[in-house]
Design an enzyme around this catalytic site. Structure first.
Site, PDB file in Angstrom:
ATOM      1  N   SER A  66     -21.898 -31.800  36.401  1.00  0.00           N
ATOM      2  CA  SER A  66     -21.751 -30.556  35.629  1.00  0.00           C
ATOM      3  C   SER A  66     -20.310 -30.027  35.633  1.00  0.00           C
ATOM      4  O   SER A  66     -20.015 -29.030  36.263  1.00  0.00           O
ATOM      5  CB  SER A  66     -22.729 -29.488  36.136  1.00  0.00           C
ATOM      6  OG  SER A  66     -22.716 -29.385  37.545  1.00  0.00           O
TER       7      SER A  66
ATOM      8  N   ASP B 102       0.802  -1.218   0.000  1.00  0.00           N
ATOM      9  CA  ASP B 102       0.000   0.000   0.000  1.00  0.00           C
ATOM     10  C   ASP B 102       0.835   1.269   0.000  1.00  0.00           C
ATOM     11  O   ASP B 102       0.309   2.367  -0.105  1.00  0.00           O
ATOM     12  CB  ASP B 102      -0.932   0.025   1.223  1.00  0.00           C
ATOM     13  CG  ASP B 102      -2.047  -0.999   1.097  1.00  0.00           C
ATOM     14  OD1 ASP B 102      -2.264  -1.476  -0.028  1.00  0.00           O
ATOM     15  OD2 ASP B 102      -2.670  -1.319   2.116  1.00  0.00           O
ATOM     16  N   GLY B 103       2.141   1.096   0.172  1.00  0.00           N
ATOM     17  CA  GLY B 103       3.013   2.272   0.099  1.00  0.00           C
ATOM     18  C   GLY B 103       3.189   2.978   1.430  1.00  0.00           C
ATOM     19  O   GLY B 103       3.487   4.159   1.493  1.00  0.00           O
TER      20      GLY B 103
ATOM     21  N   PRO C  40       3.642  -3.086  10.636  1.00  0.00           N
ATOM     22  CA  PRO C  40       3.353  -3.835   9.422  1.00  0.00           C
ATOM     23  C   PRO C  40       1.897  -4.281   9.403  1.00  0.00           C
ATOM     24  O   PRO C  40       1.309  -4.528  10.455  1.00  0.00           O
ATOM     25  CB  PRO C  40       4.289  -5.036   9.511  1.00  0.00           C
ATOM     26  CG  PRO C  40       4.711  -5.119  10.919  1.00  0.00           C
ATOM     27  CD  PRO C  40       4.491  -3.806  11.566  1.00  0.00           C
TER      28      PRO C  40
ATOM     29  N   SER D 259     -18.521 -37.400  45.288  1.00  0.00           N
ATOM     30  CA  SER D 259     -18.126 -36.342  46.222  1.00  0.00           C
ATOM     31  C   SER D 259     -19.186 -36.139  47.305  1.00  0.00           C
ATOM     32  O   SER D 259     -18.912 -35.538  48.336  1.00  0.00           O
ATOM     33  CB  SER D 259     -17.887 -35.024  45.460  1.00  0.00           C
ATOM     34  OG  SER D 259     -19.070 -34.640  44.790  1.00  0.00           O
TER      35      SER D 259
ATOM     36  N   ASP E 190       5.428   2.693  13.437  1.00  0.00           N
ATOM     37  CA  ASP E 190       5.263   2.133  12.101  1.00  0.00           C
ATOM     38  C   ASP E 190       5.012   0.637  12.238  1.00  0.00           C
ATOM     39  O   ASP E 190       5.883  -0.107  12.670  1.00  0.00           O
ATOM     40  CB  ASP E 190       6.557   2.417  11.317  1.00  0.00           C
ATOM     41  CG  ASP E 190       6.520   1.829   9.924  1.00  0.00           C
ATOM     42  OD1 ASP E 190       5.429   1.482   9.447  1.00  0.00           O
ATOM     43  OD2 ASP E 190       7.605   1.727   9.318  1.00  0.00           O
TER      44      ASP E 190
ATOM     45  N   LEU F 211     -17.345 -33.841  41.694  1.00  0.00           N
ATOM     46  CA  LEU F 211     -17.002 -35.133  41.103  1.00  0.00           C
ATOM     47  C   LEU F 211     -18.010 -36.208  41.512  1.00  0.00           C
ATOM     48  O   LEU F 211     -18.698 -36.069  42.530  1.00  0.00           O
ATOM     49  CB  LEU F 211     -15.603 -35.562  41.584  1.00  0.00           C
ATOM     50  CG  LEU F 211     -14.438 -34.697  41.136  1.00  0.00           C
ATOM     51  CD1 LEU F 211     -13.187 -35.074  41.929  1.00  0.00           C
ATOM     52  CD2 LEU F 211     -14.207 -34.860  39.650  1.00  0.00           C
ATOM     53  N   SER F 212     -18.067 -37.240  40.722  1.00  0.00           N
ATOM     54  CA  SER F 212     -18.874 -38.385  41.092  1.00  0.00           C
ATOM     55  C   SER F 212     -18.326 -38.952  42.404  1.00  0.00           C
ATOM     56  O   SER F 212     -17.122 -39.114  42.554  1.00  0.00           O
ATOM     57  CB  SER F 212     -18.802 -39.442  39.983  1.00  0.00           C
ATOM     58  OG  SER F 212     -19.583 -40.543  40.334  1.00  0.00           O
TER      59      SER F 212
END
Lengths: 627, 298
Positions: free
Chosen positions: A532, A14-15, A89, A462, A87, A459-460
């Site tokens: 969950s 693009d200059g 890029p 718990s 500047d 947890l299962s």
């Protein structure tokens, strides 16, 4: 004389470098020896003409590849202003560079090639300028010489880009047709575009208002360093982030909340009468209060948001993608806190400006993320205060800066895009929602307690179901209306069609959440007990239940104890690979960051757990405290 | 008259110095006695006033310094009560750490890298404050305020951290250190204007004076014990001044009648050659600076 910091964005072709070279050359900022050096280098490229773009091409590696790969800073000044150019890029892979350059800029020059018109990257640059809240944008439509200085070509591009910019958050956009190569409208007005009567690039840079992005209202003073030469002097060194302060004014120190008054503002030459945004000063206060680095001094009647969670736009800058299970160091002003990802809300597709579903962010991605913090921060929204609304994330192992963040506010547990589509709740076609015949509030008044949802996650093994049953019995005996939804029950029937895949687990939670909501709306304290495992899944029920009525209870127990208990023999099966995707063994569990209650069942008895839940419900006014 | 842009630059530099003192355990300020390091000392005093500068000044002495520079260095550090640490290239040569270059263009400029790195290691410096500016040379344009160096003091341009807003990340592993450049956003002209505004004393060699010189490859070298004449060369007496005060063997003078700060500012503002243009070591190759930086040069 003041300073304007600006950034330039554009594709290699693009200059952009030529424009900067032209600005430096025409404003006589290129010295003779620098010019000779680019003259020598131009010869090596064999195209004859002196290549002005080489002025900005710093490192040898880049010169060899012919591209710029990092932000470079240039300086020039005219009789009116000193200029600092960042500047950057414009390649797609260098979003991070543009974000870096834009972070300190007050103006962005976006280059568009007149032959190509508005391309995706032009939009991307506009989006980043808007995201970073750069106050001024200058769109330079370059290479006008290659479209015969056509006014029509210019107008078309202006129309296209204006239409795009209107969807963004940019106040000031100026368009200028130029030829960086030939010098038209860069420093000197073009003789070949008499249809254009606006300013040249340099004229605009010299006259645009500086300081427009600075917040001059809200006094914020992050303490950098405590100065104590002896017992008799104690001063707080720092730079005023925003607003201003004078001796005699009342202040409060955060996080302590201790109040005092400014005694003096000390500088080496003489004390100053008022310190303003951007000034590095030393403040002394009347009272001997404890203030250190990372604290913030503010006005008593104008405080920032003090929060342990934030909702922020993030630009990911590391080659290594974001790992949402890690902790990061979040550096905000002079304060460092630990941060964990609470919720990835979306990734922004910066080409289409669409929000996409995302688990994490990769290099150069921009997205919106909620973070939970180990200690409070004192923040303002980035939109109103760039200094106290910005932060970086640091990888605590590699020590590198991995992300830039712009704060929206405290986390609101915003539902992630696409993850649970029903966050905009699913509705069958053609049905109409009527308000319930008996309003929840009426039921609550009659029954003498509020409705609520208790969400037991863990947890299962718990102890979720055990506690849920004991809790329901206790509440029932006290005359509380209850409902109970157990993970195993819903897997028979209601959710019997679902597997344990990620997507089906999410759907399972959605259905239970909606069921809980129906029970809740009819006045019940609804107890849900489900593994969950995913934070973002659990965000759904929290989202559909009113604030203050949803209680996430983390039933916490270490994995080994759960395995030992193994009431249903599931761990054994999982370890024998008879069950796939078993939470804790072959599927992850994400503990809640900030549950309303945590019950450590390896330390507490069932009765003690129940006591705690009941006490919490009473304290929150859900049930009477005598109940 | 308020000079808003100098106030902004000053405030930024002070902020960087305080970040350095707060984030690092053993910073030091690289001191050469040149105008940039004198500006750095002034800024450091302001940053911590009324307390003294909380870190030492480190001078790597090539042994080929202008005597005026050394005299001012010693007077200044005495006046402000700063701690000065001097390490010499001569010691590094004597210890066999480096070997002196030979020939008419011999310079100790490269040798001082070793002395510097040795000194930083010996002092366990984790942050070395330098007065380098981004406008000096192309390779510096991408330099950071907080520039990370690996265990060997090397700079890897591909592995530098992005610097956003005014948030500086100084975290590092043991053995690594940072070079910190508070004057990054200053230009040569800013430095001169600041010296004038703050009335900072600088060595007399910056001002026009008569001196015996020899012109070599376009560079005017001062007569001293360390510069010897090559075939066909001769000393001539001219009115010159220096734009930098590095090693006498490679720091070139310029022909100039500028004898006051105002005249120097006038001259710099209209200068057609950058100040590094008068340094012979940069002319050796196009990427000279980048090569030296990779090795640990400032």
């Amino acid at each position: 004389m003041d300073i304007l910091r600006f950034t330039t964005a554009g594709h290699v072709d693009d200059g952009k470098s030529t424009l900067i070279g032209r600005l430096l050359y025409d404003s006589k900022a290129i010295h003779q020896d620098q010019y000779q050096s680019i003259e020598r280098a131009s010869l090596g490229q064999g195209d004859g003409a002196v290549n002005l773009a080489l002025v900005t091409d710093g490192l040898r590696a880049e010169r060899e590849q012919g591209i710029t790969i990092d932000v470079a800073y240039r300086y020039f000044s005219t009789s009116r202003r000193k200029f600092i150019i960042a500047d950057t890029p414009g390649h797609i892979q260098y979003t991070r560079n543009m974000v870096t350059g834009a972070s300190t800029a007050e103006l962005a020059i976006i280059l568009i090639d007149a032959r190509n018109g508005v391309l995706q990257q032009s939009r991307r640059h506009g989006f980043i300028a808007s995201l970073l809240q750069i106050p001024h944008v200058l769109v330079a439509i370059n290479k006008m010489d290659l479209v015969d200085y056509s006014e029509e070509a210019y107008r078309n591009i202006v129309g296209d880009y204006r239409e795009f910019v209107e969807r963004l958050d940019i106040d000031d956009v100026v368009f200028i047709p130029i030829s960086a190569l030939k010098g038209d409208n860069v420093v000197e007005p073009s003789k070949r575009m008499d249809w254009y009567r606006g300013p040249t690039i340099l004229h605009h840079l010299e006259t645009v208002k500086v300081g427009a992005g600075r917040n001059v209202v809200d006094f914020r003073f992050p303490v950098q360093y405590v100065i104590r030469p002896g017992q008799r002097f104690r001063g707080y060194a720092g730079r005023v982030a925003s607003g201003s302060i004078a001796p005699g004014e009342d202040i409060v120190a955060l996080p302590s909340g201790k109040e005092s008054r400014i005694r003096s503002i000390v500088c080496m030459e003489q004390d100053v009468q008022r310190a303003r945004a951007g000034d590095s000063v030393v403040i002394t206060v009347e009272d001997n209060i404890d203030i250190g680095r990372g604290d913030m001094i503010v006005r008593r009647r104008n405080k920032p948001l003090v929060t342990r969670s934030i909702d922020a736009d993030i630009c990911w800058m590391s080659e290594e993608p974001m790992n949402t299970n890690r902790r990061w160091i979040l550096q905000h002003t002079t304060r460092n806190v630990q941060a964990a990802v609470g919720n990835v809300i979306y990734r922004m597709n910066i080409d289409t400006l669409h929000r996409e579903t995302a688990d994490a962010l990769g290099l150069n991605d921009i997205g919106r993320i909620e973070f939970e913090l180990a200690d409070p921060l004192f923040v303002d929204a980035y939109r109103v205060n760039r200094e106290t609304g910005s932060f970086i994330l640091i990888d605590p192992d590699a020590n590198n800066t991995v992300a830039a963040g712009m704060i929206r506010g405290a986390a609101q547990h915003v539902p992630p895009v696409g993850r649970t589509p029903a966050m905009e709740r699913l509705v069958s076609p053609g049905v109409v929602w009527d308000e319930l015949f008996i309003a929840r509030e009426a039921r609550e008044r009659r029954q003498g307690h509020q409705a609520a949802v208790l969400w037991m996650t863990g947890l299962s093994g718990s102890g979720k179901s055990t506690i849920a049953r004991a809790l329901e019995k206790r509440l029932f005996e006290q005359g509380v209306r209850t409902m109970s939804i157990d993970g195993d029950y819903v897997r028979h029937g209601l959710c019997g069609d679902l597997s344990f895949s990620e997507a089906d687990r999410a759907e399972n939670i959605r259905r239970v959440g909606e069921t809980a909501r129906l029970c809740f709306e009819q006045g019940n304290i609804t107890i849900c007990a489900l593994v969950s495992p995913r934070r973002r899944d659990r965000a759904y029920p929290r989202h559909v239940i009113p604030e203050g009525r949803f209680f996430e209870v983390h039933v916490d127990c270490d994995l080994e104890t759960c395995k030992r208990r193994d009431p249903k023999g599931l761990y054994k099966k999982a370890l024998d690979n008879e069950i796939r995707d078993f939470t804790g063994i072959s599927a992850p569990y994400e503990p809640p960051e900030y549950p309303e209650l945590r019950l450590q069942t390896d330390a507490l008895s069932v009765q003690e757990c129940v006591d705690r839940v009941v006490a919490m419900l009473a304290a929150q006014g859900i049930i009477p405290s005598t109940a | 008259m308020r000079n808003l842009h100098l106030e902004r630059l000053e405030s930024e530099a002070i902020y960087i110095m305080r970040e350095t003192a707060a984030q690092f355990e053993r910073p030091c300020l690289m001191f050469s006695g040149g105008k940039d390091s004198l500006v750095m000392v002034r800024l450091a005093r302001k940053a911590f006033w009324p307390a003294p500068i909380p870190f030492p000044l480190l001078h790597v002495d090539t042994g080929h310094n202008f005597p005026e520079t050394i005299a001012l260095r010693d007077r200044l550090t005495r006046e402000i009560g700063a701690r000065l640490i001097v390490r010499t290239v001569q010691d590094s040569i004597d210890q066999g750490r480096v070997k002196e270059e030979e020939g008419p263009n011999a310079s100790r400029n490269l040798l001082q890298i070793t002395t510097l790195l040795d000194a930083l290691g010996e002092l366990k410096t984790d942050a070395a404050l330098g007065g380098a500016r981004r406008d000096e040379e192309k390779a510096r344009a991408k330099e950071r305020f907080f520039s990370h160096r690996d265990r060997f003091g090397q700079w890897d341009p591909k592995n530098q951290r992005p610097e956003l807003w005014h948030i500086f990340n100084g975290r590092k592993r043991p053995g690594e250190h940072f070079r910190i450049f508070p004057l990054s956003n200053w230009t040569e002209l800013d430095v001169w204007e600041y010296i004038l505004m703050q009335d900072i004393e600088i060595p007399s060699i910056y001002f026009a004076h008569e001196r015996e010189i020899v012109e070599r490859d376009g560079v005017l070298l001062a007569k001293c014990d360390y510069v010897s004449l090559a075939n066909g060369e001769a000393w001539t007496r001219e009115t010159v001044r220096f734009r930098t005060v590095g090693d006498m063997t490679c720091t070139g003078a310029i022909r100039s009648p500028a004898a006051t700060l105002e005249e120097i500012i006038e001259e710099v503002a209209s200068a057609r050659v950058t100040e590094r243009g008068a340094r012979a070591d940069d002319l050796r190759s196009e990427a000279a600076m980048e090569d030296r930086k990779r090795q640990g040069y400032f």
